[in-house]
Design an enzyme around this catalytic site. Structure first.
Site, PDB file in Angstrom:
ATOM      1  N   THR A 128      -9.191  -1.206   3.439  1.00 40.08           N
ATOM      2  CA  THR A 128      -9.031  -1.733   2.095  1.00 40.08           C
ATOM      3  C   THR A 128      -9.485  -3.194   2.091  1.00 40.08           C
ATOM      4  OG1 THR A 128      -7.494  -1.950   0.252  1.00 40.08           O
ATOM      5  CG2 THR A 128      -6.602  -2.402   2.451  1.00 40.08           C
ATOM      6  N   LYS A 144     -13.924  -3.799   3.288  1.00 39.92           N
ATOM      7  CA  LYS A 144     -14.701  -2.599   2.977  1.00 39.92           C
ATOM      8  C   LYS A 144     -16.202  -2.762   3.251  1.00 39.92           C
ATOM      9  CE  LYS A 144     -11.878  -0.024  -0.291  1.00 39.92           C
ATOM     10  NZ  LYS A 144     -11.882   0.703  -1.563  1.00 39.92           N
ATOM     11  N   GLY A 174      -4.285   7.147 -12.977  1.00 43.26           N
ATOM     12  CA  GLY A 174      -4.954   6.724 -11.746  1.00 43.26           C
ATOM     13  C   GLY A 174      -4.373   7.260 -10.462  1.00 43.26           C
ATOM     14  N   ALA A 206     -17.342  -3.803 -13.409  1.00 39.76           N
ATOM     15  CA  ALA A 206     -18.527  -3.664 -12.555  1.00 39.76           C
ATOM     16  C   ALA A 206     -18.228  -4.083 -11.124  1.00 39.76           C
ATOM     17  CB  ALA A 206     -19.682  -4.488 -13.116  1.00 39.76           C
ATOM     18  N   GLY A 207     -16.961  -3.933 -10.707  1.00 41.95           N
ATOM     19  CA  GLY A 207     -16.560  -4.294  -9.350  1.00 41.95           C
ATOM     20  C   GLY A 207     -16.747  -3.137  -8.380  1.00 41.95           C
ATOM     21  N   GLY A 208     -16.022  -3.205  -7.247  1.00 43.51           N
ATOM     22  CA  GLY A 208     -16.165  -2.187  -6.207  1.00 43.51           C
ATOM     23  C   GLY A 208     -15.776  -0.802  -6.667  1.00 43.51           C
ATOM     24  N   ALA A 209     -14.661  -0.688  -7.407  1.00 42.04           N
ATOM     25  CA  ALA A 209     -14.229   0.631  -7.890  1.00 42.04           C
ATOM     26  C   ALA A 209     -15.235   1.200  -8.877  1.00 42.04           C
ATOM     27  CB  ALA A 209     -12.850   0.526  -8.531  1.00 42.04           C
ATOM     28  N   SER A 254       0.822  -1.212   0.000  1.00 45.52           N
ATOM     29  CA  SER A 254       0.000   0.000   0.000  1.00 45.52           C
ATOM     30  C   SER A 254       0.859   1.266   0.000  1.00 45.52           C
ATOM     31  CB  SER A 254      -0.916   0.012   1.229  1.00 45.52           C
ATOM     32  OG  SER A 254      -1.613   1.232   1.310  1.00 45.52           O
ATOM     33  N   LEU A 255       0.409   2.260  -0.757  1.00 49.08           N
ATOM     34  CA  LEU A 255       1.056   3.572  -0.763  1.00 49.08           C
ATOM     35  C   LEU A 255       0.439   4.531   0.259  1.00 49.08           C
ATOM     36  CD1 LEU A 255       1.402   4.153  -4.606  1.00 49.08           C
ATOM     37  CD2 LEU A 255       3.268   3.780  -2.999  1.00 49.08           C
TER      38      LEU A 255
END
Length: 457
Positions: free
Chosen positions: A241, A245, A419, A306-309, A194-195
């Site tokens: 994350t 979620k 992104g 069509a996912g979470g994002a 993770s950033l």
């Protein structure tokens, strides 16, 4: 070319900034026919010498201090003028300093107290030895304006003339960790790539916020005990994350409207043990579009995935008033399910889930899938040649910084949006929720891009 490339050492750089700030104060006030701007020069020296001094929040804080110090100075000058034979000069001076410190502790603007005390004591001393001054309020007002000009000049020098921060050693912070340091974090599984710690700690550092951000690898079986620990340790806020979620919702006391609609949370604020859930993913993308001068209202948009994002982005786009959303997914059933959820919340948006005969009238296409993400960087999620010359191409993938999808679009001459901006925006929005104030993200994007470039070497 950055100033640091000339090899100027850290103390020298600060001295140069200070000298430039004072010089500009002298020049400006000479032009205004006021050749002795003592207050402006002192303000410029104090502010420029600060470890962090290029944010609007910092300048606002110091100007608040100046105004309060000047106001109190004016009141006490009047007291000296009216009751000098009854009140000792020293008692008035010390009383004002004590009162200022109390005020700034009360309003939680402690960083402003030092400059306020300096302005106040200079007013008192100058007035004490300048009895020809007979208008204390006017005198205090003029000195307050002069000091504020010095603050603004130091801000401009640090933000625009010398916009780059002095390069620090790896891990060096502007703030020392002490008993006042607030703790924030990330929970997920896994979190090692993770950033978020890089982004948030740089933001805290750049905005002079006494806080640290850590990543915690929490397995799904440990989520309940982790939440208990967050309450017990008084962790002020945290991000969530995958894979928590959705499951985190069962442990929260309240959800904001956006999190309710999305059925997922990525940000939690802790208010005295009461945990409130938010979702900043979609808003982070909308902020990115606006930064790129793209207004989604009444636009026709294709969303890949069509996912979470995709869910967060399509819901936010619908909220912004787009005219049409075309959701293209490998399995149409999932796209249809998302379509129904959007339509239940936003009646006026036209939603399609089938491939179009023509994409000529599409204003924006967004890839929300993992296609093109490292290590499969040679893949693209959509044929760029189907798009018209006016279509804007966005990809929420940030590893690599520029996906093959975006490269192909640029070769066609299309405008592209990467992104990394969405990632940073959703993090900034989280901090603004936690801290109830605006966060300056100056320089963060370039810092994070440099981290990603180093990883990809």
């Amino acid at each position: 070319m950055r100033i640091q490339e000339f090899g100027i050492p850290k103390p020298g750089m600060r001295n140069i900034k200070t000298a430039v700030s004072v010089f500009l104060c002298l020049v400006l006030f000479r032009f205004l026919n006021k050749p002795y701007p003592i207050y402006a020069c002192i303000a410029a020296i104090i502010c420029t010498k600060d470890t962090i001094w290029n944010s609007y929040n910092a300048s606002r804080s110091r100007i608040i201090g100046t105004v309060i110090g000047g106001l109190l100075g004016g009141i006490f000058l009047k007291l000296i003028q009216e009751f000098y034979f009854f009140l000792s000069f020293e008692i008035i001076a010390v009383s004002g300093i004590i009162l200022l410190i109390y005020i700034f502790n009360l309003i939680d603007e402690k960083d402003s107290a030092a400059l306020a005390c300096v302005v106040y004591i200079l007013l008192i001393i100058n007035f004490q030895y300048s009895w020809e001054v007979r208008a204390p309020y006017s005198y205090a007002f003029e000195r307050t304006i002069e000091t504020s000009i010095g603050i603004v000049i130091s801000l401009l020098v640090n933000r625009y003339i010398f916009p780059y921060r002095i390069k620090k050693k790896e891990g060096e912070r502007n703030l020392y960790i002490n008993y006042k340091t607030k703790l924030y974090g990330l929970i997920g599984d896994p979190v090692e790539k993770s950033l978020s710690p890089d982004i948030h700690n740089k933001c805290f550092n750049n905005n002079d916020i006494n806080a640290v951000y850590l990543a915690f690898n929490i397995h799904k079986d440990e989520l309940s005990s982790a939440i208990d620990g967050i309450r017990s340790l008084d962790i002020k806020g945290f991000n969530i994350t995958i894979p928590h979620k959705v499951s985190i919702i069962d442990y929260l006391d309240e959800l904001d409207e956006e999190a309710k609609i999305l059925g997922a949370v990525n940000t939690v604020k802790n208010i005295d043990g009461r945990l409130i859930g938010y979702n900043t993913d979609g808003r982070g993308f909308i902020e990115l579009l606006k930064e790129e001068d793209f207004n989604p209202k009444d636009k026709k948009i294709v969303v890949l995935g069509a996912g979470g994002a995709s869910r967060a982005i399509t819901m936010s786009l619908a909220k912004e008033g787009v005219s049409d959303i075309i959701i293209l997914n490998r399995t149409e059933d999932k796209a249809i399910q998302l379509k129904e959820e959007i339509e239940s919340n936003f009646k006026r948006v036209n939603i399609e889930t089938k491939d179009l005969d023509s994409f000529e009238d599409i204003d924006l296409i967004v890839n929300t899938t993992s296609v093109g993400m490292y290590p499969d960087t040679d893949k693209i999620p959509f044929d760029i040649d189907k798009l018209s010359d006016k279509t804007v191409v966005a990809d929420i993938v940030y590893k690599p910084l520029k996906t093959k999808f975006l490269k192909k679009a640029e070769e066609r001459g299309l405008k592209t949006i990467g992104g990394i901006g969405m990632l940073i925006n959703q993090a900034i929005l989280s901090e603004e929720i936690w801290l109830d104030k605006e966060i300056d993200k100056l320089g963060i994007e370039e810092d994070i891009k440099n981290i990603l470039r180093e990883e990809n070497k």
